[in-house]
Motif scaffolding. Structure first.
Motif, PDB file in Angstrom:
ATOM      1  N   SER A  93      -7.140  13.536   0.743  1.00 18.98           N
ATOM      2  CA  SER A  93      -6.245  12.466   1.162  1.00 18.98           C
ATOM      3  C   SER A  93      -6.494  11.252   0.257  1.00 18.98           C
ATOM      4  CB  SER A  93      -6.515  12.161   2.640  1.00 18.98           C
ATOM      5  OG  SER A  93      -5.686  11.128   3.084  1.00 18.98           O
ATOM      6  N   ARG A  94      -5.876  10.145   0.604  1.00 16.04           N
ATOM      7  CA  ARG A  94      -6.069   8.909  -0.176  1.00 16.04           C
ATOM      8  C   ARG A  94      -6.430   7.764   0.749  1.00 16.04           C
ATOM      9  NH1 ARG A  94      -6.258   9.458  -5.877  1.00 16.04           N
ATOM     10  NH2 ARG A  94      -5.819  11.672  -5.989  1.00 16.04           N
ATOM     11  N   HIS A  95      -7.315   6.913   0.279  1.00 19.95           N
ATOM     12  CA  HIS A  95      -7.580   5.669   0.989  1.00 19.95           C
ATOM     13  C   HIS A  95      -6.380   4.749   0.778  1.00 19.95           C
ATOM     14  CE1 HIS A  95     -11.734   6.648   1.848  1.00 19.95           C
ATOM     15  NE2 HIS A  95     -11.944   6.957   0.594  1.00 19.95           N
ATOM     16  N   ARG A  96      -6.387   3.665   1.537  1.00 26.16           N
ATOM     17  CA  ARG A  96      -5.306   2.673   1.404  1.00 26.16           C
ATOM     18  C   ARG A  96      -5.148   2.168  -0.029  1.00 26.16           C
ATOM     19  NH1 ARG A  96      -3.830  -0.506   5.707  1.00 26.16           N
ATOM     20  NH2 ARG A  96      -4.307   0.520   7.656  1.00 26.16           N
ATOM     21  N   ASP A  97      -6.284   2.083  -0.739  1.00 24.17           N
ATOM     22  CA  ASP A  97      -6.219   1.552  -2.106  1.00 24.17           C
ATOM     23  C   ASP A  97      -5.864   2.631  -3.136  1.00 24.17           C
ATOM     24  OD1 ASP A  97      -8.469   3.061  -2.218  1.00 24.17           O
ATOM     25  OD2 ASP A  97      -9.844   1.448  -2.769  1.00 24.17           O
ATOM     26  N   GLY A  98      -5.588   3.828  -2.676  1.00 24.96           N
ATOM     27  CA  GLY A  98      -5.152   4.890  -3.591  1.00 24.96           C
ATOM     28  C   GLY A  98      -6.279   5.767  -4.111  1.00 24.96           C
TER      29      GLY A  98
ATOM     30  N   GLU B 257       0.843  -1.214   0.000  1.00 27.60           N
ATOM     31  CA  GLU B 257       0.000   0.000   0.000  1.00 27.60           C
ATOM     32  C   GLU B 257       0.873   1.257   0.000  1.00 27.60           C
ATOM     33  OE1 GLU B 257      -3.885  -1.714   2.466  1.00 27.60           O
ATOM     34  OE2 GLU B 257      -2.170  -0.909   3.555  1.00 27.60           O
ATOM     35  N   LEU B 258       1.916   1.220   0.825  1.00 25.69           N
ATOM     36  CA  LEU B 258       2.819   2.369   0.906  1.00 25.69           C
ATOM     37  C   LEU B 258       3.485   2.610  -0.443  1.00 25.69           C
ATOM     38  CD1 LEU B 258       4.195   4.528   2.630  1.00 25.69           C
ATOM     39  CD2 LEU B 258       5.915   2.850   3.273  1.00 25.69           C
ATOM     40  N   GLU B 259       3.928   1.536  -1.056  1.00 24.22           N
ATOM     41  CA  GLU B 259       4.595   1.662  -2.358  1.00 24.22           C
ATOM     42  C   GLU B 259       3.645   2.289  -3.386  1.00 24.22           C
ATOM     43  OE1 GLU B 259       6.763  -1.848  -3.942  1.00 24.22           O
ATOM     44  OE2 GLU B 259       5.779  -1.301  -5.830  1.00 24.22           O
ATOM     45  N   GLN B 260       2.405   1.819  -3.357  1.00 21.95           N
ATOM     46  CA  GLN B 260       1.418   2.329  -4.316  1.00 21.95           C
ATOM     47  C   GLN B 260       1.169   3.835  -4.104  1.00 21.95           C
ATOM     48  OE1 GLN B 260      -2.245   0.147  -4.056  1.00 21.95           O
ATOM     49  NE2 GLN B 260      -3.202   1.334  -5.680  1.00 21.95           N
ATOM     50  N   LEU B 261       1.088   4.246  -2.840  1.00 16.22           N
ATOM     51  CA  LEU B 261       0.842   5.662  -2.551  1.00 16.22           C
ATOM     52  C   LEU B 261       2.068   6.511  -2.911  1.00 16.22           C
ATOM     53  CD1 LEU B 261      -1.125   5.436   0.833  1.00 16.22           C
ATOM     54  CD2 LEU B 261      -2.048   5.921  -1.424  1.00 16.22           C
ATOM     55  N   LEU B 262       3.255   5.965  -2.654  1.00 20.12           N
ATOM     56  CA  LEU B 262       4.480   6.710  -3.003  1.00 20.12           C
ATOM     57  C   LEU B 262       4.603   6.905  -4.512  1.00 20.12           C
ATOM     58  CD1 LEU B 262       7.081   5.157  -0.518  1.00 20.12           C
ATOM     59  CD2 LEU B 262       6.244   7.505  -0.534  1.00 20.12           C
TER      60      LEU B 262
ATOM     61  N   TYR C  15      -4.557  21.098  -1.472  1.00 17.34           N
ATOM     62  CA  TYR C  15      -5.712  20.762  -2.316  1.00 17.34           C
ATOM     63  C   TYR C  15      -5.294  20.399  -3.742  1.00 17.34           C
ATOM     64  CZ  TYR C  15      -8.746  21.789   1.514  1.00 17.34           C
ATOM     65  OH  TYR C  15      -9.363  21.730   2.722  1.00 17.34           O
ATOM     66  N   SER C  16      -4.258  19.570  -3.841  1.00 12.82           N
ATOM     67  CA  SER C  16      -3.823  19.111  -5.161  1.00 12.82           C
ATOM     68  C   SER C  16      -3.761  17.581  -5.141  1.00 12.82           C
ATOM     69  CB  SER C  16      -2.418  19.651  -5.453  1.00 12.82           C
ATOM     70  OG  SER C  16      -1.493  19.000  -4.605  1.00 12.82           O
ATOM     71  N   GLU C  17      -3.553  17.017  -6.329  1.00 15.56           N
ATOM     72  CA  GLU C  17      -3.508  15.561  -6.438  1.00 15.56           C
ATOM     73  C   GLU C  17      -2.296  14.990  -5.687  1.00 15.56           C
ATOM     74  OE1 GLU C  17      -3.462  14.214 -10.467  1.00 15.56           O
ATOM     75  OE2 GLU C  17      -3.366  12.105  -9.874  1.00 15.56           O
ATOM     76  N   ALA C  18      -1.115  15.570  -5.972  1.00 20.19           N
ATOM     77  CA  ALA C  18       0.102  15.022  -5.358  1.00 20.19           C
ATOM     78  C   ALA C  18       0.022  15.077  -3.836  1.00 20.19           C
ATOM     79  CB  ALA C  18       1.322  15.801  -5.842  1.00 20.19           C
ATOM     80  N   SER C  19      -0.413  16.225  -3.333  1.00 16.92           N
ATOM     81  CA  SER C  19      -0.460  16.386  -1.875  1.00 16.92           C
ATOM     82  C   SER C  19      -1.417  15.385  -1.229  1.00 16.92           C
ATOM     83  CB  SER C  19      -0.864  17.812  -1.510  1.00 16.92           C
ATOM     84  OG  SER C  19      -2.164  18.077  -1.981  1.00 16.92           O
ATOM     85  N   SER C  20      -2.446  14.969  -1.964  1.00 18.51           N
ATOM     86  CA  SER C  20      -3.413  14.031  -1.375  1.00 18.51           C
ATOM     87  C   SER C  20      -2.746  12.683  -1.080  1.00 18.51           C
ATOM     88  CB  SER C  20      -4.618  13.842  -2.298  1.00 18.51           C
ATOM     89  OG  SER C  20      -4.234  13.190  -3.481  1.00 18.51           O
ATOM     90  N   PHE C  21      -1.781  12.281  -1.919  1.00 20.74           N
ATOM     91  CA  PHE C  21      -1.064  11.021  -1.656  1.00 20.74           C
ATOM     92  C   PHE C  21      -0.218  11.167  -0.389  1.00 20.74           C
ATOM     93  CE2 PHE C  21      -2.018  10.373  -6.147  1.00 20.74           C
ATOM     94  CZ  PHE C  21      -2.414   9.041  -6.149  1.00 20.74           C
ATOM     95  N   LEU C  22       0.453  12.312  -0.278  1.00 24.95           N
ATOM     96  CA  LEU C  22       1.279  12.539   0.901  1.00 24.95           C
ATOM     97  C   LEU C  22       0.417  12.515   2.167  1.00 24.95           C
ATOM     98  CD1 LEU C  22       4.077  13.151   1.965  1.00 24.95           C
ATOM     99  CD2 LEU C  22       3.719  15.565   1.470  1.00 24.95           C
TER     100      LEU C  22
END
Lengths: 56, 606
Positions: B125-130, A22-27, B105-112
């Motif tokens: 933000s992002r769920h565990r599944d992205g 999951e971490l890899e996918q988010l990174l 409020y951007s795409e990249a920041s949501s992953f972080l």
């Protein structure tokens, strides 16, 4: 006031740490989105002077 | 009383203007919650401001270039960069934050935001599944209103502040009571080394320094250097004590060249033999560090600027700002924050701003202490022999509302122009949003004057009124159907095994909800003023969390009840405005600027 606005907040509690996959996918998602934003000029400086007085 | 520290991480990877607005919101929050321990994550190019805020616990810069360059050149793939990015992230993942606040409020920041361990997440933000996760109300609003073409009237600094303070009150504690009237904006906002000598005469008590920030982030937001030069020439010609200091980055040198050439031309045209003007102009274009730039903006008496970071920096340092707002700028969201700043714009019919108009507004604003705003802008322009400018400009003065009026910044119009549907709607959205997310209902019609209501607006509102009725009825039907579905499914022991009659009824209700949904979509897209609420319905429905049919149905009913609050606000405002437009006996009152009167003053050649 804010108490009445309770409906506006949702709490997320991470019970478990992210798995390695999951971490890899988010990174990867993070890096690819950064690249896209840079390519499209979104949220990125137009030049390195901006912080020194550029009018952006 | 000792309060346990609250660890928050703030992600702000956007430009300097956004960074400064975030810092203002954080400073306000920290005054009420001194126990906040703030980690500020900034873009490497814009971290300078944050690094000079000693009340931040830690500033972490994202080395964007080193991550993105190898990707852009194709030398590395995202996957192969994981070790580097993981190393950068490591210190941020050692402990769980109480709040992760994504203000980019951007795409990249949501992953972080999805990666950082947190108890509470605000912003994208992002769920565990992205998949994208937008959980809190203000972020729904940003997603469906602020980041769209719809105008709204709540300043971004107010949105960010309210979002954080609400979360702190709900999840942690009440704010401290002895705040001691601390001001958020102040000359000491940043801790930075001061330059002893900026230029000759800088500290002279008899001189007034006016900083002009040439340029803007985009060509269509830029006021041309020739116009700036004409404005500067008017100021220098008529105010002996005035001095101008030009600001800009290295890439704006050509704007400086054009400015100086135009200033010389103004001198020549005005019959000034020697370069008197030029001697009273200092240029720091391309010569400033962040410290020097902020020192100049903080020390100057006035900063005159288009939509730039300088405007925010000056406002946060407590310097008065005249914002020459050109191009597609949403000044109500991102204008100078604080009391007594001015915004001047062209009208939709004539967007170009003349130097004469800007000069008129600046002289009005800078002599407030003299006329105490008892003289209106029209009289001032008449005194300057510039009254014909008035029909072509919009002028606003910023004012922080009292807390019993809902707080936040308001840009008060100083010219009684008829209000467009778009601007009327922006006020209504601000009202509705405060009702939704602050739990506080401002009076309907707040800050709307009878004189702003035009026949065109009345016509538009009558049409809108019909749309509101239809959509509201559909929402009501949706709530009834969803409630019925909850009642049917809640008592079921299993959602897989049930009586055929129950299955058929559930199927029937499901179909009905789908049909209503389609109708809502169709009606919601018919009028621009219905679209934002419709878009919000999509965002809210996307973020439902229930796993069982009964939970989803319950959440659906909640969503539409919530949307109906907005529809109700929209209806109340529409009815109020239509009532306001009805003919009534007029009593003598303080003079207002009549546009017709101003138009009558136009010279035949105008």
């Amino acid at each position: 006031m804010a108490k009445q606005g309770r409906q506006s907040i949702e709490e997320t509690i991470i019970e478990e740490a992210l798995s390695a996959k999951e971490l890899e996918q988010l990174l990867v998602g993070f890096l690819e989105a950064l690249e896209k934003e840079q390519r499209l000029g979104i949220l990125t400086p137009k030049n390195e002077d901006e912080v020194k007085g550029e009018s952006a | 009383m000792n309060r346990e520290s609250i660890r928050i991480a703030v992600i702000q990877l956007a430009r300097l203007g956004d960074t400064i607005q975030s810092l203002m919101a954080l400073r306000a929050a920290r005054q009420l919650y001194p126990e906040l321990e703030i980690t500020f994550i900034a873009h490497e190019s814009f971290a300078a401001a944050a690094e000079r805020c000693p009340w931040l616990h830690r500033v972490v810069t994202l080395p964007t270039e080193s991550f993105v360059k190898p990707l852009l050149s194709g030398k590395r793939s995202a996957k192969t960069l994981i070790p580097e990015i993981a190393t950068w992230l490591e210190p941020l993942t050692e402990q769980t934050f109480d709040i992760v606040l994504n203000w980019t409020y951007s795409e990249a920041s949501s992953f972080l935001a999805g990666i950082l361990p947190a108890r509470v997440r605000l912003g994208y933000s992002r769920h565990r599944d992205g998949t994208l996760s937008v959980k809190d109300g203000w972020s729904h609003y940003i997603h469906s209103v602020v980041q769209t073409e719809t105008l709204q009237s709540i300043h971004l600094t107010d949105i960010l502040t309210t979002q954080l303070l609400t979360a702190l009150q709900i999840h942690f504690d009440e704010p401290i009571e002895d705040v001691e009237n601390q001001s958020v904006t102040s000359k000491g906002f940043f801790t930075a080394d001061r330059s002893a000598a900026i230029c000759e005469g800088w500290s002279h008590p008899g001189l007034r320094w006016i900083a002009i920030q040439l340029g803007a982030s985009r060509e269509d937001k830029t006021w041309q250097p020739e116009q700036w030069a004409r404005l500067a020439s008017m100021i220098l010609r008529r105010h002996d004590d005035a001095r101008i200091i030009l600001l800009g980055g290295k890439k704006e040198k050509q704007l400086e060249t054009r400015f100086l050439a135009a200033l010389r031309a103004e001198e020549k045209a005005g019959g000034v033999k020697s370069s008197l003007f030029e001697r009273r102009v200092q240029s720091k274009v391309g010569k400033t560090t962040f410290e020097l730039w902020s020192q100049i903006l903080g020390d100057a008496q006035w900063v005159i600027s288009a939509d730039t970071a300088a405007l925010h920096l000056a406002a946060v340092l407590g310097t008065r700002v005249l914002n020459v707002s050109t191009g597609p700028v949403r000044f109500r969201e991102t204008g100078p924050y604080g009391n007594g700043h001015y915004v001047v714009r062209g009208t939709p019919e004539k967007p170009e701003l003349s130097a004469e108009a800007v000069y008129g507004v600046w002289t009005y604003a800078s002599t407030e202490w003299q006329h105490r705003r008892e003289m209106n802008l029209a009289t001032h322009f008449t005194n300057l022999d510039q009254r014909t400018q008035l029909p072509d400009i919009e002028v606003f003065r910023s004012k922080i509302r009292a807390s019993d009026q809902g707080g936040g910044i308001h840009y008060e119009a100083l010219i009684d122009n008829p209000i467009s549907l778009e601007n009327w709607y922006s006020q209504v959205m601000g009202h509705v949003a405060r009702e939704w997310y602050c739990g506080w209902v401002p009076p309907v019609g707040q800050e709307l004057e009878r004189t702003n209501v035009s026949p065109a607006l009345v016509q538009n509102l009558r049409k809108l009124s019909e749309g509101i009725d239809v959509l509201d009825r559909l929402y009501g039907e949706m709530i009834r159907s969803a409630d019925e579905l909850v009642a049917r499914t809640k008592s079921l022991k299993s959602e897989h095994l049930m009586k055929i009659s129950d299955r058929e009824k559930i199927q029937e209700l499901g179909n009905k909800i789908s049909e209503i949904d389609e109708l809502c979509e169709r009606v919601g897209l018919t009028q621009d003023s219905l679209r934002p609420i419709h878009r919000l319905s999509r965002v809210l429905m996307h973020n439902l969390t229930g796993k069982r049919i009964s939970d989803v149905a319950e959440e659906t009913a909640e969503v539409y009840r919530f949307l109906r609050i907005g529809m109700n606000g929209l209806r109340n405002w529409t009815e109020y405005t239509l009532t306001l437009a009805r003919p009534m006996a007029v009593t003598a009152q303080a003079p207002v600027i009549s546009l017709q009167e101003a138009r009558d003053h136009r010279s035949p050649s105008a």
